[in-house]
Design a protein around this motif. Structure first.
Motif, PDB file in Angstrom:
ATOM      1  N   ASP A 186      12.548  81.897  39.515  1.00 12.86           N
ATOM      2  CA  ASP A 186      13.575  82.861  39.100  1.00 12.86           C
ATOM      3  C   ASP A 186      13.093  84.303  39.179  1.00 12.86           C
TER       4      ASP A 186
ATOM      5  N   ARG B  60      17.213  81.080  46.633  1.00 16.58           N
ATOM      6  CA  ARG B  60      16.368  80.069  46.008  1.00 16.58           C
ATOM      7  C   ARG B  60      16.799  78.648  46.357  1.00 16.58           C
TER       8      ARG B  60
ATOM      9  N   ASP C 140      15.287  86.397  41.362  1.00 13.69           N
ATOM     10  CA  ASP C 140      16.614  86.826  40.924  1.00 13.69           C
ATOM     11  C   ASP C 140      16.680  88.337  40.733  1.00 13.69           C
TER      12      ASP C 140
ATOM     13  N   GLU D  72       8.523  77.146  41.989  1.00 16.79           N
ATOM     14  CA  GLU D  72       8.856  76.251  40.874  1.00 16.79           C
ATOM     15  C   GLU D  72       8.990  74.816  41.374  1.00 16.79           C
TER      16      GLU D  72
ATOM     17  N   PRO E 258      12.862  87.303  33.807  1.00 13.53           N
ATOM     18  CA  PRO E 258      14.237  87.333  34.316  1.00 13.53           C
ATOM     19  C   PRO E 258      15.315  87.347  33.243  1.00 13.53           C
ATOM     20  N   SER E 259      15.017  86.807  32.061  1.00 11.92           N
ATOM     21  CA  SER E 259      16.014  86.796  30.996  1.00 11.92           C
ATOM     22  C   SER E 259      16.399  88.210  30.574  1.00 11.92           C
TER      23      SER E 259
END
Length: 514
Positions: free
Chosen positions: A101, A117, A104, A391, A239-240
């Motif tokens: 992520d 992705r 992103d 990942e 990323p959050s």
């Protein structure tokens, strides 16, 4: 129930929140607890965000590996693996790993080949784009590279005449600026049908439009690209935080997010110009954009306007400061290492015709020492210095990497800076600039496999051949025609965004004496 909660001391509520946010996720990844980690990196992505924000993530991670060994936990789910044996396991074909992520944070117009992705979508995009970089296409692109390097030579020659020291004839320049102008003009010519005009003007300027119908404004493209890379690399570490980044009371994020929009606006403006009916009606150019427009996926579909712009933006990013950063690093390392510039100029003088200023790719591609200098720079400088995160997807079987078992949801990476400077791989002189190490009689199979400046596997850089052509012709021209003196003290400073960028290189430059 609500009344009971209201009577709880605020300190206990805060403690409960901390436990819920940090401790519980940590317990879920307990299987990684045996891997060393700095401070709170195993509990929160904040540690990695701070390293990226400071611009020296690659150095920090390298120091951690020197202290703790081949595995370091740099985020709750992210393990950095400084082991060349892990390169194929992490990035190779057939492992099924996904881009994490982190990517992103690099999406603006829409997902392109670089930041997609999803595996199926990436396969579709790569099939559509890959023909753009076929050997046939690359051969047709050389004319644009050649023309811009000719203008670069003309401008440097004029500078030496108009601004050269009367006694030494050296003109003082920031070489990084000029390599930026050259790289942007080349990618503008390759991708959008015309250079940005930076070489001609001697300054960083580019048109931008927020949408095709908007009035044009003008920005500094190099600065925009640098800011975009820095903020995206920082937010990619956490990323959050992306949806809330504009509220962070740190100018770095505000300016960076504005740069993301401006960079997309540069691509919009250039695609808009290139696709004007009167331009298309008389177009005979074979360039990246024309090749992208021809590309079709397995179903025979071409790229739509928005997707075309996104892919053109990818080419702009991938083909500009990557090349200029490397060119600047080549000049720095060649200048600071005794004997190298003399060997390089002798090799060029021997191989190239005396009446040629800017050689063709065919003239320089088989000059061993020139190639060794470029490869050694990409090793010791590592323009892409961080470990690119992958990942393990949901549903995948556990996988053994470097003696540790990893599970779906775990993120792994191999830090190229650390691998490229490993004394175990490259020998006791790994920190030194030694072009001769690339002599086939000295190069080991392990060293060859550990050299990953363009990454490796299915997500490796599709533009590698264009980049290598550009660097060969550029370096062959610069060192054949000019000589230099260092005019700054200390090492060349760098700062890391997605790429490791020089901050400048002040040198004296003049045409070589006959």
């Amino acid at each position: 129930m609500l009344a009971e909660i209201a009577n709880i001391h605020p300190a206990f509520l805060l403690l409960a929140a901390v436990v819920g946010y940090y401790v519980l996720p940590y317990l879920k990844t307990w299987r990684l607890s045996d891997i060393p980690s700095p401070r709170f990196a195993s509990f929160t992505n904040v540690w990695l965000l701070v390293q990226a924000r400071q611009g020296h993530r690659f150095e920090t991670v390298d120091q951690l590996h020197k202290k703790h060994g081949k595995m370091v936990r740099i985020a709750p789910r992210h393990i950095s693996i400084a082991d060349d044996a892990a390169i194929n396991a992490v990035y190779g074909h057939g492992n099924g790993f996904l881009k994490a992520d982190f990517y992103d944070a690099f999406v603006s117009i829409r997902r392109g080949l670089f930041n997609t992705r999803d595996r199926a979508e990436h396969t579709r995009k790569r099939k559509t784009v890959a023909h753009t970089f076929s050997m046939k296409s690359i051969g047709q692109f050389e004319q644009y590279i050649h023309h811009n390097i000719e203008l670069f030579v003309k401008q440097w020659t004029n500078l030496s005449k108009t601004e050269g020291n009367p006694r030494t004839r050296y003109a003082t320049i920031d070489a990084l600026n000029w390599f930026n102008f050259l790289a942007f003009d080349i990618i503008g010519d390759l991708a959008f049908g015309a250079p940005f005009g930076m070489l001609e003007k001697g300054q960083d300027i580019a048109e931008m439009r927020k949408d095709p119908k908007a009035a044009p404004t003008y920005v500094q493209a190099v600065e925009v690209l640098n800011r975009r890379g820095e903020v995206s690399a920082a937010l990619g570490a956490m990323p959050s935080l992306i949806p809330y980044a504009k509220y962070i009371p740190d100018r770095f994020f505000k300016d960076g997010l504005e740069a993301v929009e401006n960079l997309a606006g540069i691509a919009v403006a250039r695609v808009n110009e290139r696709l004007r009916p009167e331009v298309m009606a008389n177009n005979t150019r074979v360039d990246l954009l024309s090749r992208l427009m021809e590309g079709k996926d397995a179903s025979g579909n071409t790229l739509g306007r928005e997707e075309l712009t996104a892919e053109a933006l990818t080419q702009l990013i991938a083909g500009s400061d990557t090349t200029s950063n490397t060119a600047c690093a080549i000049l720095y390392w060649v200048m600071r290492t005794p004997g190298v510039i003399q060997k390089l100029q002798k090799a060029l003088d021997t191989a190239l015709p005396g009446d040629i200023d800017v050689p063709t790719h065919a003239m320089v591609k088989d000059i061993p020492y020139l190639q060794w200098v470029i490869w050694e720079t990409m090793r010791i400088h590592s323009t892409s210095a961080m470990g690119l995160p992958r990942e393990i997807p949901a549903g995948a079987a556990p996988v053994n990497i470097a003696g540790h078992i990893f599970y779906p949801g775990d993120v792994v990476s191999v830090p190229s800076y650390t691998i490229h400077r490993s004394k175990e791989i490259w020998g006791p002189d790994a920190e030194q600039f030694v072009p001769e190490r690339w002599d086939p009689s000295r190069l080991t199979a392990r060293q060859k496999a550990a050299f990953i400046p363009f990454s490796t596997g299915p997500r490796a850089c599709v533009g590698r051949n264009v980049a290598e052509m550009e660097l060969l012709v550029m370096a062959g021209t610069v060192f054949r025609l000019f000589e230099f003196e260092m005019q700054q003290d200390g090492p060349m400073e760098t700062r890391e965004g997605f790429l490791r960028k020089p901050l400048g290189l002040i040198v004296g430059m003049r045409p070589r004496s006959a």
